[in-house]
Design a protein around this motif. Sequence first.
Motif, PDB file in Angstrom:
ATOM      1  N   ALA A 278       1.964 -19.507  29.144  1.00 16.95           N
ATOM      2  CA  ALA A 278       0.541 -19.156  29.189  1.00 16.95           C
ATOM      3  C   ALA A 278       0.180 -18.190  28.061  1.00 16.95           C
ATOM      4  O   ALA A 278      -0.867 -18.326  27.417  1.00 16.95           O
ATOM      5  CB  ALA A 278       0.195 -18.545  30.543  1.00 16.95           C
ATOM      6  N   SER A 280       1.670 -17.931  25.195  1.00 15.25           N
ATOM      7  CA  SER A 280       1.701 -18.691  23.952  1.00 15.25           C
ATOM      8  C   SER A 280       0.407 -19.490  23.777  1.00 15.25           C
ATOM      9  O   SER A 280      -0.149 -19.572  22.674  1.00 15.25           O
ATOM     10  CB  SER A 280       2.900 -19.644  23.952  1.00 15.25           C
ATOM     11  OG  SER A 280       2.931 -20.423  22.779  1.00 15.25           O
ATOM     12  N   LYS A 281      -0.099 -20.049  24.869  1.00 10.01           N
ATOM     13  CA  LYS A 281      -1.348 -20.818  24.830  1.00 10.01           C
ATOM     14  C   LYS A 281      -2.520 -19.935  24.425  1.00 10.01           C
ATOM     15  O   LYS A 281      -3.379 -20.342  23.637  1.00 10.01           O
ATOM     16  CB  LYS A 281      -1.598 -21.455  26.202  1.00 10.01           C
ATOM     17  CG  LYS A 281      -2.819 -22.354  26.263  1.00 10.01           C
ATOM     18  CD  LYS A 281      -2.933 -23.025  27.624  1.00 10.01           C
ATOM     19  CE  LYS A 281      -4.135 -23.968  27.668  1.00 10.01           C
ATOM     20  NZ  LYS A 281      -4.231 -24.651  28.998  1.00 10.01           N
ATOM     21  N   ASP A 284      -2.318 -19.065  20.711  1.00  9.48           N
ATOM     22  CA  ASP A 284      -2.609 -20.215  19.854  1.00  9.48           C
ATOM     23  C   ASP A 284      -4.109 -20.474  19.719  1.00  9.48           C
ATOM     24  O   ASP A 284      -4.538 -21.214  18.831  1.00  9.48           O
ATOM     25  CB  ASP A 284      -1.932 -21.481  20.397  1.00  9.48           C
ATOM     26  CG  ASP A 284      -0.430 -21.475  20.168  1.00  9.48           C
ATOM     27  OD1 ASP A 284       0.028 -20.677  19.323  1.00  9.48           O
ATOM     28  OD2 ASP A 284       0.278 -22.243  20.841  1.00  9.48           O
ATOM     29  N   SER A 400      -3.026 -22.062  32.594  1.00 10.18           N
ATOM     30  CA  SER A 400      -2.540 -23.441  32.416  1.00 10.18           C
ATOM     31  C   SER A 400      -3.536 -24.466  32.944  1.00 10.18           C
ATOM     32  O   SER A 400      -3.586 -25.599  32.445  1.00 10.18           O
ATOM     33  CB  SER A 400      -1.190 -23.616  33.108  1.00 10.18           C
ATOM     34  OG  SER A 400      -1.322 -23.519  34.518  1.00 10.18           O
TER      35      SER A 400
END
Length: 406
Positions: A278, A280-281, A284, A400
């Motif tokens: 999560a 990392s998301k 990004d 997510s």
Amino acid sequence: MKARILLTCLAAVLTLLVAAPANAGTTRTPAERAREIATALAKDPLYLDPAYQTAVPANLRADVKKKAGALGYPVYTMVLPLTPSDEFQGQEQNVLTLVMDALKRPGLYVVVDGGSRFPWYEARNVSQVTEEKLAASRTRALEDTGYDAGPTEVLARMYELLAQPGIPKTSKRSGSASPVLDPENNGGIVVASIVGGLVVLVGLGLVIGRMRGSGSRKTFRIPPHVAATVAAERRRRLTRETTAELTTLGSQLAALPATSGAGLVHQHQQAALDGHAAASKVLDAAPDLVDLVGAMVLLDKARREYDAAVAVAADRKVDAVPDLCAFNPLHGRSSGKPTKVESDGTTLTLPLCNECRQALKRNSAPASLPGKDGPYWHDDSLWARTFFGTTGDDLAGAVSRGELSR
């Protein structure tokens, strides 16, 4: 004395940090700058200096213009970064005088320093409103919105009050935007912060000199160009440290032996993997400061789950680690028992650091992480709805599921 010395040293250091941009200045005369603003106001009655164009969302701009437009007489609103070195010498009255002369239109002229929340105004040939009502509406708006409100929120409330019949009375509230501390909860000892030097930068960017008195005397405050430098460095540093932790934790998780089933090791390990994914998301998605802090919080939760998985696998006791401060995770760990906070009839139990807890005891607004216009919890975001996951159990799951962009 110590405080005076600290401020003197701070001012000197900041001056050195931004000497180039400060000295570069501008060659525009006060009259030229006023004509520039007047030309913009002739097209749009709300003028936001370019420094705030990306900081104030469309819905807040629309709210100010809608409530100003309902008054039945022209209202010209200006949000500017005012400093002693600018064309107006940092004085609101200079702005009003010169812009009124440049625009040459009747109406209510209002200016507010974007780093403050105190509107200044002057009416020209407007018979529909009196000085008494203007002063009362301004005072009531400041009281109703609270110390931690952004300038557009104060302006919208002021115009809303001006549209009402009669003279607004002083609010009996101390500021509805400021939560109230349950007196039965006592503070504790602050757990060591995970953010180190970030606390200093946040202190510079959020606390020093935000508030000015309603008169002409100004207290110490960091100029906008210095605050922008501090904010940029804060974001770079947080991005660098969060990215480094993402890489480190990812390597450690990859080195763990695979587990399955309903065992505690598997549960903690899976929670750590979910939190890491999560975070990392979020990173990004080219995050702003609040999102960066959200990624940091997700990684902190993932780190605690990883440590728990390692402890359980080694048959050791899992250490109880407090959550990060709900009002501002950059403050570090919460202290003592969770605090009951009441606002507009809703009671929340939040983990708070000692600094925020003490601020609420003084009936003062805590030094919140800033959002788009005021404290981050004024925003409509996953972080605001959950106070960075402190009011729910599955922040990683919410990310997510795509709830971050809702």
